[in-house]
Design a protein around this motif. Structure first.
Motif, PDB file in Angstrom:
ATOM      1  N   ASN A 185     -61.075  59.195  51.281  1.00  0.00           N
ATOM      2  CA  ASN A 185     -61.478  59.729  49.967  1.00  0.00           C
ATOM      3  C   ASN A 185     -61.052  61.188  49.765  1.00  0.00           C
ATOM      4  O   ASN A 185     -61.845  62.050  49.356  1.00  0.00           O
ATOM      5  CB  ASN A 185     -63.007  59.623  49.768  1.00  0.00           C
ATOM      6  N   ILE A 186     -59.800  61.454  50.085  1.00  0.00           N
ATOM      7  CA  ILE A 186     -59.247  62.796  49.897  1.00  0.00           C
ATOM      8  C   ILE A 186     -58.284  62.744  48.717  1.00  0.00           C
ATOM      9  O   ILE A 186     -57.485  61.812  48.609  1.00  0.00           O
ATOM     10  CB  ILE A 186     -58.468  63.256  51.160  1.00  0.00           C
ATOM     11  N   ARG A 187     -58.369  63.739  47.847  1.00  0.00           N
ATOM     12  CA  ARG A 187     -57.401  63.809  46.749  1.00  0.00           C
ATOM     13  C   ARG A 187     -56.224  64.666  47.215  1.00  0.00           C
ATOM     14  O   ARG A 187     -56.359  65.866  47.426  1.00  0.00           O
ATOM     15  CB  ARG A 187     -58.052  64.417  45.508  1.00  0.00           C
ATOM     16  N   LEU A 188     -55.100  64.020  47.380  1.00  0.00           N
ATOM     17  CA  LEU A 188     -53.923  64.686  47.945  1.00  0.00           C
ATOM     18  C   LEU A 188     -52.845  64.814  46.870  1.00  0.00           C
ATOM     19  O   LEU A 188     -52.277  63.824  46.422  1.00  0.00           O
ATOM     20  CB  LEU A 188     -53.417  63.862  49.138  1.00  0.00           C
ATOM     21  N   TYR A 189     -52.585  66.045  46.449  1.00  0.00           N
ATOM     22  CA  TYR A 189     -51.584  66.260  45.396  1.00  0.00           C
ATOM     23  C   TYR A 189     -50.166  66.144  45.951  1.00  0.00           C
ATOM     24  O   TYR A 189     -49.933  66.367  47.148  1.00  0.00           O
ATOM     25  CB  TYR A 189     -51.785  67.639  44.745  1.00  0.00           C
ATOM     26  N   ASP A 190     -49.226  65.819  45.057  1.00  0.00           N
ATOM     27  CA  ASP A 190     -47.831  65.628  45.479  1.00  0.00           C
ATOM     28  C   ASP A 190     -47.231  66.874  46.123  1.00  0.00           C
ATOM     29  O   ASP A 190     -46.481  66.783  47.089  1.00  0.00           O
ATOM     30  CB  ASP A 190     -46.956  65.192  44.282  1.00  0.00           C
ATOM     31  N   ASP A 191     -47.571  68.062  45.558  1.00  0.00           N
ATOM     32  CA  ASP A 191     -47.004  69.292  46.135  1.00  0.00           C
ATOM     33  C   ASP A 191     -47.541  69.535  47.556  1.00  0.00           C
ATOM     34  O   ASP A 191     -46.853  70.087  48.412  1.00  0.00           O
ATOM     35  CB  ASP A 191     -47.257  70.506  45.233  1.00  0.00           C
ATOM     36  N   ALA A 192     -48.777  69.053  47.819  1.00  0.00           N
ATOM     37  CA  ALA A 192     -49.356  69.185  49.169  1.00  0.00           C
ATOM     38  C   ALA A 192     -48.630  68.269  50.155  1.00  0.00           C
ATOM     39  O   ALA A 192     -48.329  68.666  51.282  1.00  0.00           O
ATOM     40  CB  ALA A 192     -50.841  68.844  49.137  1.00  0.00           C
ATOM     41  N   ILE A 193     -48.326  67.039  49.699  1.00  0.00           N
ATOM     42  CA  ILE A 193     -47.586  66.094  50.563  1.00  0.00           C
ATOM     43  C   ILE A 193     -46.236  66.700  50.931  1.00  0.00           C
ATOM     44  O   ILE A 193     -45.808  66.685  52.087  1.00  0.00           O
ATOM     45  CB  ILE A 193     -47.397  64.731  49.855  1.00  0.00           C
ATOM     46  N   LYS A 194     -45.571  67.254  49.913  1.00  0.00           N
ATOM     47  CA  LYS A 194     -44.253  67.873  50.126  1.00  0.00           C
ATOM     48  C   LYS A 194     -44.346  69.027  51.125  1.00  0.00           C
ATOM     49  O   LYS A 194     -43.504  69.175  52.021  1.00  0.00           O
ATOM     50  CB  LYS A 194     -43.732  68.389  48.778  1.00  0.00           C
ATOM     51  N   ALA A 195     -45.400  69.834  50.982  1.00  0.00           N
ATOM     52  CA  ALA A 195     -45.583  70.978  51.889  1.00  0.00           C
ATOM     53  C   ALA A 195     -45.837  70.507  53.316  1.00  0.00           C
ATOM     54  O   ALA A 195     -45.239  71.028  54.265  1.00  0.00           O
ATOM     55  CB  ALA A 195     -46.749  71.840  51.403  1.00  0.00           C
ATOM     56  N   ILE A 196     -46.715  69.498  53.480  1.00  0.00           N
ATOM     57  CA  ILE A 196     -47.024  68.987  54.830  1.00  0.00           C
ATOM     58  C   ILE A 196     -45.768  68.412  55.479  1.00  0.00           C
ATOM     59  O   ILE A 196     -45.485  68.642  56.656  1.00  0.00           O
ATOM     60  CB  ILE A 196     -48.148  67.916  54.787  1.00  0.00           C
ATOM     61  N   ILE A 197     -44.976  67.655  54.699  1.00  0.00           N
ATOM     62  CA  ILE A 197     -43.735  67.061  55.222  1.00  0.00           C
ATOM     63  C   ILE A 197     -42.769  68.162  55.674  1.00  0.00           C
ATOM     64  O   ILE A 197     -42.168  68.075  56.746  1.00  0.00           O
ATOM     65  CB  ILE A 197     -43.079  66.147  54.164  1.00  0.00           C
ATOM     66  N   GLY A 198     -42.650  69.223  54.847  1.00  0.00           N
ATOM     67  CA  GLY A 198     -41.747  70.329  55.182  1.00  0.00           C
ATOM     68  C   GLY A 198     -42.157  71.044  56.460  1.00  0.00           C
ATOM     69  O   GLY A 198     -41.320  71.380  57.302  1.00  0.00           O
ATOM     70  N   ILE A 199     -43.467  71.239  56.627  1.00  0.00           N
ATOM     71  CA  ILE A 199     -43.971  71.965  57.800  1.00  0.00           C
ATOM     72  C   ILE A 199     -43.883  71.103  59.059  1.00  0.00           C
ATOM     73  O   ILE A 199     -43.499  71.577  60.127  1.00  0.00           O
ATOM     74  CB  ILE A 199     -45.433  72.430  57.570  1.00  0.00           C
ATOM     75  N   SER A 200     -44.232  69.807  58.925  1.00  0.00           N
ATOM     76  CA  SER A 200     -44.292  68.942  60.124  1.00  0.00           C
ATOM     77  C   SER A 200     -42.908  68.534  60.622  1.00  0.00           C
ATOM     78  O   SER A 200     -42.732  68.213  61.798  1.00  0.00           O
ATOM     79  CB  SER A 200     -45.145  67.697  59.855  1.00  0.00           C
ATOM     80  N   ASP A 201     -41.913  68.503  59.737  1.00  0.00           N
ATOM     81  CA  ASP A 201     -40.527  68.295  60.157  1.00  0.00           C
ATOM     82  C   ASP A 201     -40.330  67.023  60.983  1.00  0.00           C
ATOM     83  O   ASP A 201     -39.755  67.060  62.068  1.00  0.00           O
ATOM     84  CB  ASP A 201     -40.078  69.533  60.957  1.00  0.00           C
ATOM     85  N   GLY A 202     -40.857  65.901  60.480  1.00  0.00           N
ATOM     86  CA  GLY A 202     -40.653  64.617  61.151  1.00  0.00           C
ATOM     87  C   GLY A 202     -41.640  64.309  62.263  1.00  0.00           C
ATOM     88  O   GLY A 202     -41.570  63.270  62.907  1.00  0.00           O
ATOM     89  N   ASP A 203     -42.597  65.232  62.499  1.00  0.00           N
ATOM     90  CA  ASP A 203     -43.621  65.032  63.535  1.00  0.00           C
ATOM     91  C   ASP A 203     -44.876  64.481  62.860  1.00  0.00           C
ATOM     92  O   ASP A 203     -45.635  65.213  62.217  1.00  0.00           O
ATOM     93  CB  ASP A 203     -43.904  66.385  64.211  1.00  0.00           C
ATOM     94  N   CYS A 204     -45.088  63.179  63.022  1.00  0.00           N
ATOM     95  CA  CYS A 204     -46.180  62.509  62.307  1.00  0.00           C
ATOM     96  C   CYS A 204     -47.551  62.988  62.808  1.00  0.00           C
ATOM     97  O   CYS A 204     -48.487  63.124  62.031  1.00  0.00           O
ATOM     98  CB  CYS A 204     -46.053  60.996  62.505  1.00  0.00           C
ATOM     99  N   ARG A 205     -47.643  63.256  64.097  1.00  0.00           N
ATOM    100  CA  ARG A 205     -48.911  63.736  64.657  1.00  0.00           C
ATOM    101  C   ARG A 205     -49.304  65.060  64.010  1.00  0.00           C
ATOM    102  O   ARG A 205     -50.445  65.272  63.630  1.00  0.00           O
ATOM    103  CB  ARG A 205     -48.767  63.908  66.167  1.00  0.00           C
ATOM    104  N   ARG A 206     -48.313  65.945  63.881  1.00  0.00           N
ATOM    105  CA  ARG A 206     -48.594  67.256  63.278  1.00  0.00           C
ATOM    106  C   ARG A 206     -49.012  67.097  61.813  1.00  0.00           C
ATOM    107  O   ARG A 206     -49.938  67.764  61.347  1.00  0.00           O
ATOM    108  CB  ARG A 206     -47.359  68.162  63.384  1.00  0.00           C
ATOM    109  N   ALA A 207     -48.330  66.190  61.101  1.00  0.00           N
ATOM    110  CA  ALA A 207     -48.662  65.964  59.682  1.00  0.00           C
ATOM    111  C   ALA A 207     -50.110  65.498  59.537  1.00  0.00           C
ATOM    112  O   ALA A 207     -50.851  65.984  58.676  1.00  0.00           O
ATOM    113  CB  ALA A 207     -47.703  64.923  59.093  1.00  0.00           C
ATOM    114  N   GLU A 208     -50.536  64.578  60.409  1.00  0.00           N
ATOM    115  CA  GLU A 208     -51.912  64.055  60.338  1.00  0.00           C
ATOM    116  C   GLU A 208     -52.925  65.135  60.707  1.00  0.00           C
ATOM    117  O   GLU A 208     -54.000  65.225  60.110  1.00  0.00           O
ATOM    118  CB  GLU A 208     -52.064  62.838  61.268  1.00  0.00           C
TER     119      GLU A 208
END
Length: 314
Positions: free
Chosen positions: A176-199
């Motif tokens: 039940n988290i509201r996750l905006y598109d710009d936040a998804i983009k930011a998390i993807i950019g920071i985690s750089d393919g590391d799924c554990r870090r993204a989570e």
């Protein structure tokens, strides 16, 4: 159940694993035949190496998988004693159940000393009938050739952006988290393919707010926004060294960034600058040089000034 998103939403079946389709297909066929070689999983962190090993164990042994599966982190126990002791003792006993072998999972095996790797190679040879090894590492070049030649090698790739986005949206929906598109983009950019870090980033942000925007993400991870770094670099490229230096200092203090973290962000942004290719190559080379100096113990701020000076040069 664990409250950590990484454990709570860890894939439980082969079909749940995202982004490593070819590897999953081959491994699944080994498990169906109940006959698998020693395996070497190589690739960056957070790409599914440990997860796939646990799925293999569960699919082979069912509920009693823990009795037939030994997981060791080689970076904790780097020496030859652990290979001669714990590994050898586990490998020499027969498996419980119908499957003729046990599994030993050695995580971060590139941290093992060369002597320990030589001992491991002998153990792999001597106990093939009763035990199979899954060896996991970030860099396969640090694993000695005799071990590599005894294993089927699987190279894991960083998780593609669309899969990471899919996983984040799925978790956000369940939590039940509201996750905006710009936040998804930011998390993807920071985690750089590391799924554990993204989570982990998603979980850290959700503990602050149930509505996650780009602002929240950058605040939590203490990274500068790409546009802030770009602004510094564009000022430097125009030749205004003093303004660029002040802006960079502001960004570093505001986000609590170290010199090494800043260099990594600068290196990413160079390719988007409006300068000729030759200058970009020169600047990337300069980033590498400055990073090396910092690792060797040079003063961070002097080195950052030196890097900015390179951007200002015509």
């Amino acid at each position: 159940m664990s409250n950590l998103f990484v454990e709570k939403y860890r894939p439980k079946k082969f079909s749940d694993v995202k982004g490593q389709d070819n590897i999953v297909k081959r491994v699944e066929s080994f498990v169906k035949d109940e006959n698998m070689p020693h395996m070497l999983f190589a690739g960056p962190p957070g790409t599914g190496k440990t997860t796939l090993s646990l799925i293999i164990a569960y699919e082979l042994f069912g509920e009693g998988w823990r009795k037939n599966f030994l997981e060791l982190n080689a970076s904790d126990t780097r020496g030859i004693e652990v290979i001669r002791g714990a590994v050898k003792d586990f490998a020499r006993t027969r498996a419980i159940g119908n499957v003729p072998f046990k599994i030993i999972y050695l995580d971060e095996a590139d941290a093992l000393t060369k002597e320990a790797q030589q001992a491991l190679r002998r153990t792999m040879e001597n106990f093939t009938k009763t035990c199979r090894f899954i060896i996991s590492c970030n860099f396969s070049s640090k694993i000695i050739e005799p071990i590599q030649s005894r294993c089927a090698v699987f190279r894991f790739k960083p998780i593609k952006e669309e899969y990471v986005a899919e996983i984040l949206k799925e978790i956000a929906k369940k939590e039940n988290i509201r996750l905006y598109d710009d936040a998804i983009k930011a998390i993807i950019g920071i985690s750089d393919g590391d799924c554990r870090r993204a989570e982990n980033i998603l979980q850290s942000c959700s503990s602050v707010s149930k509505e996650i925007s780009e602002e929240v993400v950058y605040e939590i991870v203490s990274e500068a926004k790409p546009k802030e770094i770009k602004d510094v670099l564009n000022t430097a490229v125009k030749g205004d060294f003093l303004s660029a230096r002040d802006k960079l200092l502001d960004v570093m203090l505001k986000h609590g960034l170290s010199g090494l973290e800043t260099i990594k962000q600068i290196q990413k942004e160079i390719w988007g600058l409006n300068i000729d290719e030759e200058k970009k190559i020169f600047l990337v080379d300069k980033c590498g040089e400055i990073e090396f100096r910092m690792v060797e113990g040079s003063d961070e701020f002097i080195q950052m000034e030196c890097l900015l000076a390179s951007f200002c040069k015509k």
